[in-house]
Design an enzyme around this catalytic site. Sequence first.
Site, PDB file in Angstrom:
ATOM      1  N   LYS A 216       0.835  -1.214   0.000  1.00 48.49           N
ATOM      2  CA  LYS A 216       0.000   0.000   0.000  1.00 48.49           C
ATOM      3  C   LYS A 216       0.866   1.260   0.000  1.00 48.49           C
ATOM      4  O   LYS A 216       2.077   1.199   0.177  1.00 48.49           O
ATOM      5  CB  LYS A 216      -0.968  -0.027   1.186  1.00 48.49           C
ATOM      6  CG  LYS A 216      -1.879  -1.274   1.194  1.00 48.49           C
ATOM      7  CD  LYS A 216      -2.864  -1.321   0.022  1.00 48.49           C
ATOM      8  CE  LYS A 216      -3.409  -2.701  -0.280  1.00 48.49           C
ATOM      9  NZ  LYS A 216      -4.490  -3.175   0.549  1.00 48.49           N
TER      10      LYS A 216
HETATM   11  C1  LIG Z   1      -5.487  -4.355   0.924  1.00 44.68           C
HETATM   12  C2  LIG Z   1      -6.964  -4.178   0.966  1.00 44.68           C
HETATM   13  C3  LIG Z   1      -7.734  -4.498   2.092  1.00 44.68           C
HETATM   14  C4  LIG Z   1      -7.164  -5.210   3.273  1.00 44.68           C
HETATM   15  O1  LIG Z   1      -6.091  -4.575   3.834  1.00 44.68           O
HETATM   16  P1  LIG Z   1      -5.206  -5.337   4.936  1.00 44.68           P
HETATM   17  O2  LIG Z   1      -4.500  -4.224   5.633  1.00 44.68           O
HETATM   18  O3  LIG Z   1      -4.281  -6.228   4.171  1.00 44.68           O
HETATM   19  O4  LIG Z   1      -6.109  -6.090   5.808  1.00 44.68           O
HETATM   20  C5  LIG Z   1      -9.075  -4.195   2.098  1.00 44.68           C
HETATM   21  N1  LIG Z   1      -9.659  -3.629   1.033  1.00 44.68           N
HETATM   22  C6  LIG Z   1      -8.979  -3.335  -0.080  1.00 44.68           C
HETATM   23  C7  LIG Z   1      -9.688  -2.681  -1.216  1.00 44.68           C
HETATM   24  C8  LIG Z   1      -7.615  -3.616  -0.159  1.00 44.68           C
HETATM   25  O5  LIG Z   1      -6.927  -3.348  -1.278  1.00 44.68           O
END
Ligand SMILES: *Cc1c(COP(=O)(O)O)cnc(C)c1O
Length: 387
Positions: free
Chosen positions: A188
């Site tokens: 991210k």
């Molecule tokens: C990455 C992601 C999540 C989950 O995030 P985590 O921190 O890995 O639990 C939820 N929604 C979307 C759209 C994502 O891309």
Amino acid sequence: MPVRSKDNFLVFGAPRIEQAEIDEVVASMETGWLGTGPKVAQFEKDFSTYLGSGHAAACNSCTAALHLALVALGLKPGDEVITTPLTFCASVNAIIHAGCTPVLADVDPVTMNIDPEAIRQKITPRTKAILPVHFAGRPCNMDAIMAIAEEHDLKVVEDCAHAIETTYKGQHAGTFGDFGCFSFYVTKNVCTGEGGMVMARTPEDIQNIKVLGLHGMSADAWKRFSDEGYKHYQVVHAGFKYNMMDIQAAIGIHQLKRVEEYFVRRCEIWDMYQEAFKPLPVGTPAEEEANTRHARHLYTIMIDPVYCGIDRDEFLMRMNKQNIGCGVHYLSIPEHPYYQERFGWKLEDTPQAVALGRQTVSLPLSAKLTDDDVADVIKAAKICLGI
Ligand SMILES: *Cc1c(COP(=O)(O)O)cnc(C)c1O
């Protein structure tokens, strides 16, 4: 000869980590305060300052953040939550784990975001909330979504996993709804390894999130091990163990300081891709809407076999042979057997998301990429397309 050698494989979503976060993690370990402590508090403060409004509670993933937000809304079994079929499974699983029924509203084929008209069509007397996802970093139509919510007395939880830098009419994503949920997963825009953040509009709501996220122990529990002496805690909910560690916050504090610098770099990469791919027979992302900011989390191209001569999966295989890692965001939710079996979802119910999910490819867009890396991606993609 592939564009890159095997030992130089370009990993999709590789994080950019610098010395400051390494030093801060080491410092945390040296003080011995590894768990939830002052660095988490600092990261929460910095994050809400960055967004410009709202109250923050750090947790150990965006999945946890979504779950906590939905539980905090006090929804009951059978309540329906409308979300997008073009998202990561966590958005839908969080709804299920909160005891609610997910309902899918199809996306707009241009923005790839949930279509407000489709939301309207899915509203029933049981609908209690909307969970929009700001896909790839492009803001959803928040005016329309908040208007629908107001009209039908619905709660709104924004999935901002792609959308830390996203703004809509000057306001940050994640500050429109009752809750906004962010991810600091490795790939991210700001990473802490694993990590997440809940944003709430009121201090009461964020206090509730903090209690729910730490076993349901009353607020004083946070100070339980401080030097003010032992404090008993009271359990006031059957809560969860979702708190962030100081070691994670140590990374996040420094990552967040560079969020705008990294954003600028991803914009440069994005522009190089747009220039290279627009003349090719692939679909490219739409321009950003006026008065919005796209967080540039994912750069997606569409591989339609009618125009490209190969399908998406063949393209992925060929890119892999060129030693370039790509992503798929996402095979649409109704493609997965669990949801088909449990909810009877049919592909023809959300045709736009299904079509996009079968053609989309995410190219590497990390702020870590050099211009040469970007040139390799473009060169490899052209070879794979036979151009
Ligand atoms: C990455 C992601 C999540 C989950 O995030 P985590 O921190 O890995 O639990 C939820 N929604 C979307 C759209 C994502 O891309």
